[in-house]
Enzyme design. Sequence first.
Site, PDB file in Angstrom:
ATOM      1  N   ILE A 294       1.033  -1.595   0.154  1.00  0.00           N
ATOM      2  CA  ILE A 294       0.157  -0.027   0.008  1.00  0.00           C
ATOM      3  C   ILE A 294       0.735   1.384   0.140  1.00  0.00           C
ATOM      4  O   ILE A 294       2.222   1.439   0.621  1.00  0.00           O
ATOM      5  CB  ILE A 294      -0.468   0.205   1.169  1.00  0.00           C
ATOM      6  CG1 ILE A 294      -1.971  -1.268   2.110  1.00  0.00           C
ATOM      7  CG2 ILE A 294      -1.928   1.389   1.937  1.00  0.00           C
ATOM      8  CD1 ILE A 294      -1.886  -1.071   2.856  1.00  0.00           C
ATOM      9  N   HIS A 295       0.470   1.970  -1.128  1.00  0.00           N
ATOM     10  CA  HIS A 295       1.538   3.034  -1.068  1.00  0.00           C
ATOM     11  C   HIS A 295       0.995   4.750  -2.245  1.00  0.00           C
ATOM     12  O   HIS A 295       1.301   5.257  -1.340  1.00  0.00           O
ATOM     13  CB  HIS A 295       2.685   3.430  -1.710  1.00  0.00           C
ATOM     14  CG  HIS A 295       2.846   3.299  -2.685  1.00  0.00           C
ATOM     15  ND1 HIS A 295       2.609   2.139  -4.085  1.00  0.00           N
ATOM     16  CD2 HIS A 295       3.553   4.085  -3.705  1.00  0.00           C
ATOM     17  CE1 HIS A 295       2.916   2.312  -4.906  1.00  0.00           C
ATOM     18  NE2 HIS A 295       3.183   3.537  -4.784  1.00  0.00           N
TER      19      HIS A 295
END
Length: 353
Positions: free
Chosen positions: A196-197
């Site tokens: 996730i980013h």
Amino acid sequence: MKVISVVGTRPNFIKEFFIHNELKDRGIEEILVHTGQHYDYEMSKVFFEDFNIARPDYHFENSSLSSIQQVANIMIYMEDVLKKEKADCTLIYGDVNSTLAAAIASAKFRIPVVHVEGGIRSSSLYNPEEINRRVSDHLSTLIFACTRTDYENLLKENFTKDRIVLSGDIMKDVILYMVKKDNIGVKRGDYSVVTIHREENVESEERLTHIISGLTKSNEKIIFPVHPRTKQKLEKYGLIDTVIKNSKIEIKEPQSYREFVKLLAGANKVITDSGGVRREGYILKKPVIVLIDITWFPEILEAGWKVIVDADSARIVDAIRNFEPPKTHPEIFGDGYAYKRIVDNLIDRFGDL
Ligand code: UD1
Ligand code: UDP
């Protein structure tokens, strides 16, 4: 022929280094510029080690700036490089701030811009990557598209055919190479990998909370290499303890490419908001669960291998437990030789006559 290549972030390094080695093999002079956008060891230097590349010719300082400061700074750095090196073209990769800044600086300098991984489009106009891609494409003399859809997106925007090449996707070339070179077994194991980013997910406490809730409620084994930005936000929103204390979730530092490919290869499913990881998941025949409602690479969705669950915790749980793709797995990302096609075209276009 002299090429300036500009890289700044993890996905840039992986794509560029493969081209870098091909340029070297064919005796083409390359000036490698690292903009400094990513700077932690795990986000930068480790990839130089993975690909056995000594050091960039220019490496700038750019840590923890706002998007606008980053783009402005990199443009100023690039002015010096462009003035000094007098190259035949500037190679840019993907859709990050370094890509945009290098495209603007190079075009202003009248050095042709070559965009690797152009033509990707979504309807989310203010998504940071969308802005970077649209502008970079329009400033480019030559654009390499990963997929037929990306190529057609460019035609729809009236790019002439002499500016665009359907090359296939270097990410595919690189991952196939790594799997073969390190003899990595590809199987559906007993854990899923999550990354996730995206700004939309990590800058929103609400969205990140829902995502973490979905992961924990699934009660399935998950390995989670955490991007530094995500780590900061998990700490800020008070979510980090929930993750650390959950016995089913194993958090890790960002992984080297080699180690990450091993993780992907052994995963049951891939859960991600990354543009690159969703493609790699597909290429390694993993069901892909996407944590943002932006349909990059609609071909994966059409093939039935991707489900978009956005930041909806109930849909995340359901997909982790139940999502299964069909048996068919069409070729979407080319034949594994995009890098050769790219270098061939560079030589055709910019090589000495
Ligand atoms: C950037 C790209 C994104 C790409 C991603 C790949 C833009 C707008 N975004 O997102 O498209 O998918 O890289 O990973 O260009 N940080 C560190 N150490 C690092 C790098 C970042 O601590 O080595 C932290 C800093 O607080 C920094 C923040 O992460 O301010 C954001 O970094 P930035 O490069 O601006 O964006 P990414 O989220 O990494
Ligand atoms: N990657 C890596 N280590 C990690 C996570 C990802 O080497 O811990 C690689 C991954 O294999 C892919 C690339 O980084 O090649 C994707 O980068 P990222 O997800 O950061 O950016 P995006 O593709 O969304 O721009």
